[in-house]
Design a protein around this motif. Structure first.
Motif, PDB file in Angstrom:
ATOM      1  N   HIS A  44      -7.347  -2.413  -2.335  1.00 34.95           N
ATOM      2  CA  HIS A  44      -6.632  -2.085  -1.021  1.00 34.95           C
ATOM      3  C   HIS A  44      -7.648  -2.154   0.172  1.00 34.95           C
ATOM      4  O   HIS A  44      -7.181  -2.762   1.234  1.00 34.95           O
ATOM      5  CB  HIS A  44      -5.805  -0.835  -1.125  1.00 34.95           C
ATOM      6  CG  HIS A  44      -4.680  -1.054  -2.172  1.00 34.95           C
ATOM      7  ND1 HIS A  44      -3.661  -2.032  -1.973  1.00 34.95           N
ATOM      8  CD2 HIS A  44      -4.553  -0.238  -3.238  1.00 34.95           C
ATOM      9  CE1 HIS A  44      -2.948  -1.643  -3.176  1.00 34.95           C
ATOM     10  NE2 HIS A  44      -3.376  -0.679  -3.928  1.00 34.95           N
ATOM     11  N   VAL A  45      -8.816  -1.493   0.034  1.00 30.31           N
ATOM     12  CA  VAL A  45      -9.718  -1.355   1.235  1.00 30.31           C
ATOM     13  C   VAL A  45     -10.428  -2.719   1.589  1.00 30.31           C
ATOM     14  O   VAL A  45     -10.418  -3.121   2.665  1.00 30.31           O
ATOM     15  CB  VAL A  45     -10.555  -0.328   1.075  1.00 30.31           C
ATOM     16  CG1 VAL A  45     -11.802  -0.309   2.212  1.00 30.31           C
ATOM     17  CG2 VAL A  45     -10.035   1.097   0.622  1.00 30.31           C
ATOM     18  N   PHE A  46     -10.718  -3.594   0.558  1.00 26.84           N
ATOM     19  CA  PHE A  46     -11.517  -4.714   1.019  1.00 26.84           C
ATOM     20  C   PHE A  46     -10.955  -5.892   0.568  1.00 26.84           C
ATOM     21  O   PHE A  46     -11.495  -6.888   1.205  1.00 26.84           O
ATOM     22  CB  PHE A  46     -12.751  -4.588   0.040  1.00 26.84           C
ATOM     23  CG  PHE A  46     -13.727  -3.632   0.610  1.00 26.84           C
ATOM     24  CD1 PHE A  46     -14.402  -3.709   1.603  1.00 26.84           C
ATOM     25  CD2 PHE A  46     -14.005  -2.274  -0.383  1.00 26.84           C
ATOM     26  CE1 PHE A  46     -15.367  -2.422   1.899  1.00 26.84           C
ATOM     27  CE2 PHE A  46     -14.664  -1.215   0.028  1.00 26.84           C
ATOM     28  CZ  PHE A  46     -15.428  -1.464   1.252  1.00 26.84           C
ATOM     29  N   PHE A  47      -9.794  -6.015  -0.285  1.00 25.80           N
ATOM     30  CA  PHE A  47      -9.187  -7.199  -0.586  1.00 25.80           C
ATOM     31  C   PHE A  47      -7.506  -7.095  -0.372  1.00 25.80           C
ATOM     32  O   PHE A  47      -6.868  -7.265  -1.360  1.00 25.80           O
ATOM     33  CB  PHE A  47      -9.488  -7.800  -2.059  1.00 25.80           C
ATOM     34  CG  PHE A  47     -10.816  -7.870  -2.282  1.00 25.80           C
ATOM     35  CD1 PHE A  47     -11.785  -8.712  -1.874  1.00 25.80           C
ATOM     36  CD2 PHE A  47     -11.528  -6.633  -2.901  1.00 25.80           C
ATOM     37  CE1 PHE A  47     -13.037  -8.876  -2.266  1.00 25.80           C
ATOM     38  CE2 PHE A  47     -12.744  -6.673  -3.240  1.00 25.80           C
ATOM     39  CZ  PHE A  47     -13.579  -7.699  -2.886  1.00 25.80           C
ATOM     40  N   PRO A  48      -7.148  -6.811   1.015  1.00 26.69           N
ATOM     41  CA  PRO A  48      -5.731  -6.576   1.310  1.00 26.69           C
ATOM     42  C   PRO A  48      -4.605  -7.941   1.140  1.00 26.69           C
ATOM     43  O   PRO A  48      -4.749  -8.620   1.768  1.00 26.69           O
ATOM     44  CB  PRO A  48      -5.613  -6.237   2.560  1.00 26.69           C
ATOM     45  CG  PRO A  48      -6.819  -6.872   3.051  1.00 26.69           C
ATOM     46  CD  PRO A  48      -7.961  -7.162   2.018  1.00 26.69           C
ATOM     47  N   THR A  49      -4.224  -8.059  -0.304  1.00 30.16           N
ATOM     48  CA  THR A  49      -3.105  -9.025  -0.517  1.00 30.16           C
ATOM     49  C   THR A  49      -2.191  -8.168  -0.957  1.00 30.16           C
ATOM     50  O   THR A  49      -2.057  -7.059  -1.197  1.00 30.16           O
ATOM     51  CB  THR A  49      -3.767  -9.918  -1.651  1.00 30.16           C
ATOM     52  OG1 THR A  49      -3.944  -9.323  -2.892  1.00 30.16           O
ATOM     53  CG2 THR A  49      -5.107 -10.545  -1.234  1.00 30.16           C
ATOM     54  N   GLY A  50      -0.794  -8.963  -1.080  1.00 29.77           N
ATOM     55  CA  GLY A  50       0.321  -8.402  -1.826  1.00 29.77           C
ATOM     56  C   GLY A  50       0.283  -8.195  -3.096  1.00 29.77           C
ATOM     57  O   GLY A  50       1.530  -7.634  -3.809  1.00 29.77           O
ATOM     58  N   ASN A  51      -0.573  -8.687  -3.730  1.00 26.20           N
ATOM     59  CA  ASN A  51      -0.440  -8.967  -5.267  1.00 26.20           C
ATOM     60  C   ASN A  51      -1.407  -7.943  -5.853  1.00 26.20           C
ATOM     61  O   ASN A  51      -2.962  -7.972  -5.850  1.00 26.20           O
ATOM     62  CB  ASN A  51      -0.801 -10.276  -5.848  1.00 26.20           C
ATOM     63  CG  ASN A  51      -0.621 -10.635  -7.429  1.00 26.20           C
ATOM     64  OD1 ASN A  51      -0.706  -9.672  -8.111  1.00 26.20           O
ATOM     65  ND2 ASN A  51      -0.396 -11.575  -7.708  1.00 26.20           N
ATOM     66  N   PRO A  52      -1.087  -6.967  -6.614  1.00 25.06           N
ATOM     67  CA  PRO A  52      -2.025  -5.770  -7.219  1.00 25.06           C
ATOM     68  C   PRO A  52      -2.857  -6.558  -8.397  1.00 25.06           C
ATOM     69  O   PRO A  52      -4.138  -5.951  -8.168  1.00 25.06           O
ATOM     70  CB  PRO A  52      -1.008  -4.774  -7.951  1.00 25.06           C
ATOM     71  CG  PRO A  52       0.312  -4.918  -7.097  1.00 25.06           C
ATOM     72  CD  PRO A  52       0.323  -6.418  -6.712  1.00 25.06           C
ATOM     73  N   ALA A  53      -2.565  -7.391  -9.009  1.00 27.99           N
ATOM     74  CA  ALA A  53      -3.312  -8.030 -10.016  1.00 27.99           C
ATOM     75  C   ALA A  53      -4.379  -8.951  -9.505  1.00 27.99           C
ATOM     76  O   ALA A  53      -5.504  -8.750  -9.944  1.00 27.99           O
ATOM     77  CB  ALA A  53      -2.410  -8.937 -11.020  1.00 27.99           C
ATOM     78  N   ALA A  58      -9.924  -9.465  -7.801  1.00 31.53           N
ATOM     79  CA  ALA A  58     -10.893  -9.701  -6.951  1.00 31.53           C
ATOM     80  C   ALA A  58     -12.103  -8.417  -6.737  1.00 31.53           C
ATOM     81  O   ALA A  58     -13.312  -8.799  -6.671  1.00 31.53           O
ATOM     82  CB  ALA A  58     -10.268  -9.638  -5.426  1.00 31.53           C
ATOM     83  N   THR A  59     -11.580  -7.351  -7.023  1.00 26.68           N
ATOM     84  CA  THR A  59     -12.617  -6.120  -7.040  1.00 26.68           C
ATOM     85  C   THR A  59     -13.425  -6.227  -8.314  1.00 26.68           C
ATOM     86  O   THR A  59     -14.829  -6.064  -8.077  1.00 26.68           O
ATOM     87  CB  THR A  59     -11.837  -4.776  -7.143  1.00 26.68           C
ATOM     88  OG1 THR A  59     -10.586  -4.738  -6.134  1.00 26.68           O
ATOM     89  CG2 THR A  59     -12.670  -3.569  -7.085  1.00 26.68           C
ATOM     90  N   PHE A  60     -12.987  -6.504  -9.399  1.00 28.12           N
ATOM     91  CA  PHE A  60     -13.720  -6.845 -10.617  1.00 28.12           C
ATOM     92  C   PHE A  60     -14.813  -8.109 -10.462  1.00 28.12           C
ATOM     93  O   PHE A  60     -15.844  -8.038 -11.118  1.00 28.12           O
ATOM     94  CB  PHE A  60     -13.065  -6.944 -11.711  1.00 28.12           C
ATOM     95  CG  PHE A  60     -12.457  -5.617 -12.431  1.00 28.12           C
ATOM     96  CD1 PHE A  60     -13.488  -4.456 -12.587  1.00 28.12           C
ATOM     97  CD2 PHE A  60     -11.370  -5.435 -13.044  1.00 28.12           C
ATOM     98  CE1 PHE A  60     -13.114  -3.276 -12.980  1.00 28.12           C
ATOM     99  CE2 PHE A  60     -10.742  -4.086 -13.330  1.00 28.12           C
ATOM    100  CZ  PHE A  60     -11.704  -3.114 -13.449  1.00 28.12           C
TER     101      PHE A  60
END
Length: 463
Positions: A44-53, A58-60
């Motif tokens: 949420h902090v670094f890759f704000p998109t509407g898709n949790p998956a 992206a974080t991984f």
């Protein structure tokens, strides 16, 4: 062989060496624990998109990027460690790792500086990955070369005790913050706290490492080099002469780290994103599994000295092949008790690796190339297979919709590990390759000299 050829290791010095090495490893895994358990928040902090998956992947992906530079770090720090000494290089890796982790806690969010936020996160992760490239190989080498032959498994198990301790500290810190802060506060500033803690921890670890002397095995090798005026082996020589041992190390590291990252890094997010399990409950269950694993790890180290490394590792691989699917089915029930049972069974298999690998892997190589060989093989395998486990598994689950994908992944890794271990010689109770025997008392040294016990694993040196 005379008594003068045998290394005497003082118990107090050995304990300090093990503590300093384990603390550094604990700090490395504190970072991994924090990053893995904050993966959803960091998305949420670094890759704000509407898709949790998509955020999780992206974080991984950023998590995985750090593993791409780990082999480079292994080459650089491993070569320096084999030329100038183990403890100096381990002090350098500690400084870099602490600074990079601390820096993550200072990066502005995407909403503040846009694309610069994930780029800075990536840069910090790359520095972490580079320094970590010299950490595990150096720490395992350091403990193995300080330990006596009879207790190398027990002493090495404390390295992974530190791993679990660091992971629990990281996961526990995240869980405590999530339970005490509102989601808004956690997203705004709470996530920074665990990363900022790395600064003081790094200074403590650096102090402990600088207080230590060089390992007895490396000192003996250096004296022999100076006396005989021989050249130290090059990296080219390493790949020409020790190619088979490098491949064996990679195979063992593969099953070790795939299991490790699957259980400790991926499972919390699998429970939340794939199974719809409450995030805080999933974190607490994994932490409880790790708490149980810590004392079992030391017991496993003792067992590896008594019954050998081969039975421990082969048994764990066989257990994963048989139990992975049943364990994932238990985890998928949604019942707290059954989920814990499934996770704990995987944890016990992992304990067999964590308790015996720190003594098994350094023993594959000779003293002149041990740090560089272990660091290179370890980090290539981790980069290709271990560190990519959360990303690849998350993608496969999302692509196929099959919740048993993690089980199939574990079974494949276990098959490779089993085949590899069948080709590895037993080294429990034996001196390290290229090192003199190491004992704790003069009485043990005298008994060893008088006995017919073998003092080398190999009948001949490599060509």
């Amino acid at each position: 062989m005379t008594i003068d050829d045998v290394i005497l290791v003082e118990r107090s010095t050995l304990n300090r060496a093990v503590g300093a090495a384990a603390l550094g490893n604990a700090m490395e895994w504190f970072d991994f624990g924090v990053y893995g358990y904050l993966a959803i928040t960091l998305g949420h902090v670094f890759f704000p998109t509407g898709n949790p998956a998509a955020q999780l992947i992206a974080t991984f992906a950023t998590f995985t990027a750090a593993f791409l530079v780990r082999p480079l770090g292994g080459v650089v720090f491993g070569s320096l460690g084999d030329r100038y000494g183990r403890h100096k290089v381990l002090a350098a890796t500690m400084i870099m790792m602490a600074a990079a982790t601390f820096a993550i806690g200072l990066i502005p969010a995407y909403t503040q500086i846009g694309i610069g936020a994930p780029l800075l996160l990536l840069a910090a992760r790359l520095v972490q990955g580079f320094s970590t490239g010299g950490e595990y190989g150096g720490a395992a080498t350091f403990i193995a070369e300080y330990s006596t032959d009879r207790r190398r498994g027990q002493m090495g198990s404390w390295l992974e005790f530190g791993t679990l301790g660091g992971y629990i500290a990281g996961a526990g810190t995240v869980t405590a913050l999530q339970m005490s802060l509102t989601p808004a506060d956690m997203l705004a500033w709470g996530w920074r706290i665990p990363f900022l803690v790395a600064g003081p921890l790094g200074l403590l670890g650096l102090y402990m490492r600088l207080k230590l002397e060089e390992t007895p095995a490396f000192q003996a090798y250096t004296q022999e080099v100076d006396r005989r005026e021989i050249d130290r082996p090059s990296l080219r020589n390493l790949f020409q002469v020790h190619r088979n041992q490098l491949l064996k190390c990679m195979g063992l590291v593969l099953v070790f780290n795939v299991t490790d990252y699957m259980l400790l890094t991926y499972m919390p997010n699998y429970l939340t994103v794939t199974m719809g399990y409450a995030q805080s409950k999933g974190l607490l269950l994994i932490i409880l599994v790790m708490v149980v694993m810590m004392p079992l790890n030391v017991v496993g180290g003792l067992f590896s000295d008594r019954i050998g490394r081969r039975p421990m590792i082969i048994g764990a691989c066989a257990a994963l092949i048989v139990l992975s699917v049943p364990c994932m089915m238990l985890i998928g029930t949604g019942n707290d008790g059954l989920i814990f049972l499934g996770l704990m069974l995987l944890g016990i298999a992992l304990v067999c690796f964590t308790s015996s690998m720190p003594a098994t892997l350094p023993a594959l190589f000779y003293t002149p190339v041990r740090y560089s060989a272990l660091s290179i093989a370890f980090n290539i395998s981790v980069s290709l297979f271990g560190g990519t486990t959360p990303l690849v598994t998350a993608w496969l689950v999302a692509k196929t919709g099959d919740p048993l994908v993690p089980a199939y992944y574990l079974m494949g890794a276990a098959t490779i590990g089993l085949i590899t271990m069948l080709t590895v010689k037993e080294t429990a109770g034996m001196p390290l390759r290229g090192s003199p025997p190491a004992v704790e008392t003069n009485r043990e040294a005298a008994a060893l000299v008088k006995s017919d016990d073998p003092v080398t694993v190999d009948s001949a040196l490599p060509a």
